[in-house]
Design a protein around this motif. Structure first.
Motif, mmCIF file in Angstrom:
data_model
loop_
_atom_site.group_PDB
_atom_site.id
_atom_site.type_symbol
_atom_site.label_atom_id
_atom_site.label_comp_id
_atom_site.label_asym_id
_atom_site.label_seq_id
_atom_site.Cartn_x
_atom_site.Cartn_y
_atom_site.Cartn_z
ATOM 1 N N THR A 87 129.742 8.446 -10.094
ATOM 2 C CA THR A 87 130.523 9.493 -10.728
ATOM 3 C C THR A 87 130.593 9.208 -12.222
ATOM 4 N N LYS A 88 131.352 10.036 -12.966
ATOM 5 C CA LYS A 88 131.312 9.940 -14.430
ATOM 6 C C LYS A 88 132.677 10.219 -15.038
ATOM 7 N N VAL A 112 138.617 5.870 -13.831
ATOM 8 C CA VAL A 112 138.227 5.189 -12.596
ATOM 9 C C VAL A 112 139.325 5.311 -11.554
ATOM 10 N N SER A 115 139.465 8.863 -10.190
ATOM 11 C CA SER A 115 138.323 9.163 -9.324
ATOM 12 C C SER A 115 138.457 8.450 -7.980
ATOM 13 N N ILE A 124 133.710 2.363 -6.614
ATOM 14 C CA ILE A 124 132.660 3.293 -7.054
ATOM 15 C C ILE A 124 131.434 2.454 -7.385
ATOM 16 N N PHE A 127 129.542 3.895 -12.225
ATOM 17 C CA PHE A 127 130.450 4.712 -13.027
ATOM 18 C C PHE A 127 129.787 4.965 -14.378
ATOM 19 N N ILE A 175 134.616 -0.948 -9.606
ATOM 20 C CA ILE A 175 133.280 -0.395 -9.821
ATOM 21 C C ILE A 175 132.277 -1.527 -9.648
#
Length: 347
Positions: A87-88, A112, A115, A124, A127, A175
Motif C-alpha cells: 500500500t502507499k 501505516v 492502513s 504491511i 509500504f 512493515i
C-alpha cells in the motif's frame, strides 16, 4: 503463476500484481472480493493498494475505501499470510489527507497505523511513498516539468527522516519493506545512498507508469533498475484500457473508467489513437489478444518488472492473468519496435 523475488527484500511474489484502485468506485466490495478469489485461485498473491484509493475520481468521503474492502476480506476469510500486500502513503498536496501535508517520518507512522486498521492486519509487506514531496514529472507533467528549487540538503534531511521512521516501523514488525512510486532516478539514487551511509532500510522497488504507450522507464531508469536490483511495479500497463481498443472511434462504453475520467488522466490526445491502431494492428496480424500482447511486452522487458493488472470484471481479470503465459515472437517484437519509433510518446 510463477513466483519471483521482489528485489532484495527476500519476499517471493507472483509475476503479476493485482491492482485494486477501482474497488469502492467502479467496482463494488462484492466485485472486489470476487477478483480476490480469482486472483488467489490463479496464484496471484501480490496485491497493491493505497490510502487514497478508490480513484477516478478521488473523493474525501472515499479515502481509504479500497483498503477497507481488502480488510473486510481478511476479516471474513483469513489467509493474510498467503498474500504479499503493498500500500502507499499519499504525497504532498492531497488536501483530503492530512490537509495536504508532505510526507515526514511522523506522517509515515500515522499512515501505516491507519492502513493497518483499515486492512485488518498487523503488518504491511511493502509500504510505498505515493509520490515525492518535491513533485515529479509523471502523469503528463513531463511536458512542462521544472526541477524543484528546494536545496538538496533539505531534501536529504526529509529523506533521512522518512528512512529513520521506516527503520523503526520495520523493527516493530509493522512493515517489512519500503518502496517508491512516481519517483525519479535522482530521488531513488539518493534514497539508496543515504540508506547505505546511515545503515537505514533500502528502498525496495519503484512503482511508475509503464506501457507500450508510456516508456519513460526505458533509459536511465532501466539501467538503474538492473544495477540496483530495484524492480519496477508497472502501473497502467494497458494505458488505462486504451490498449484494449475499447475506446477506438471515440466510443465510451458504459461502466468503463472513461465515463468518470474522459481524458484518462491526460492519456487521450489527438495522436494517441493512431498509436493504438498500430499496436492493435500488430496483435491482429499475429492472432494475439491486444491486452495479452501489451501485458506480455511489459513483463518481459530487459529490467526487473512486475505489471500491476486491474480489471472491471472477472472476464478481463482472467484474460489479464493468462497473459503471464504468453511469450511474444521475435517478429512481434520487431513490429512493436517499429511502432514505438513511429509513436515514441503519444501522450
Amino acid at each position: 503463476m510463477k513466483q519471483i523475488p521482489l528485489g532484495s527484500t527476500g519476499l517471493m511474489v507472483s509475476e503479476f500484481c493485482l491492482g485494486t484502485m477501482t474497488w469502492g468506485r467502479q467496482n463494488s466490495e462484492r466485485e472486489g472480493h470476487d477478483q480476490i478469489a480469482m486472483a488467489l485461485d490463479h496464484g496471484v498473491n501480490f496485491w497493491d493498494t493505497a490510502e487514497m484509493y478508490p480513484t477516478n475520481p478521488v473523493r474525501k468521503e472515499t479515502i481509504g475505501g479500497t483498503e477497507k474492502i481488502i480488510g473486510n476480506w481478511f476479516g471474513r476469510n483469513g489467509g493474510r499470510e498467503k498474500v504479499v500486500l503493498a500500500t502507499k502513503i499519499v504525497g504532498e498536496g492531497t488536501s483530503y489527507v492530512r490537509d495536504g501535508a508532505p510526507i515526514t517520518g511522523a506522517s509515515l507512522r500515522d499512515a501505516v497505523e491507519a492502513s493497518l486498521r483499515r486492512l485488518q492486519t498487523d503488518y504491511i509487506d511493502l509500504f510505498q511513498l505515493h509520490w515525492p514531496n518535491r513533485g515529479s514529472y509523471h502523469f503528463r507533467k513531463i511536458w512542462n516539468y521544472t526541477p524543484p528549487a528546494t536545496p538538496a540538503a533539505e531534501v536529504f534531511a526529509d529523506m533521512t527522516d522518512v528512512l529513520q521512521s521506516a527503520a523503526k516501523l520495520i523493527a516493530e514488525g509493522k512493515i517489512r519493506a519500503i518502496g517508491l512510486s512516481n519517483e525519479s532516478v535522482w530521488g531513488a539514487a539518493n534514497f539508496i545512498r543515504l540508506a547505505q551511509a546511515l545503515g537505514l532500510p533500502r528502498m525496495a522497488s519503484v512503482q511508475n507508469e509503464y506501457s507500450l504507450l508510456c516508456r519513460q522507464f526505458d533509459s536511465d531508469w532501466a539501467e538503474f533498475s538492473v544495477m540496483e536490483n530495484m524492480p519496477l511495479l508497472a502501473f497502467s500497463p494497458l494505458a488505462a484500457g486504451l490498449l484494449s481498443g475499447k475506446y477506438a472511434g471515440g466510443v465510451v462504453p458504459d461502466g468503463t473508467r472513461r465515463v468518470n475520467s474522459p481524458e484518462l488522466g491526460g492519456r487521450v490526445t489527438p495522436q494517441v489513437f493512431e498509436a493504438i491502431a498500430a499496436y492493435l494492428g500488430i496483435a491482429a496480424r499475429h492472432g494475439l489478444n491486444p491486452n495479452m500482447m501489451a501485458l506480455s511486452f511489459v513483463r518481459n522487458r530487459p529490467f526487473p518488472v512486475i505489471p500491476i493488472i486491474g480489471a472491471s470484471n472477472l472476464d478481463q481479470l482472467r484474460m489479464n492473468i493468462d497473459a503471464a503465459d504468453l511469450v511474444l515472437s521475435d517478429e512481434v517484437m520487431a513490429e512493436i519496435d517499429e511502432a514505438h519509433r513511429a509513436f515514441p510518446q503519444p501522450y
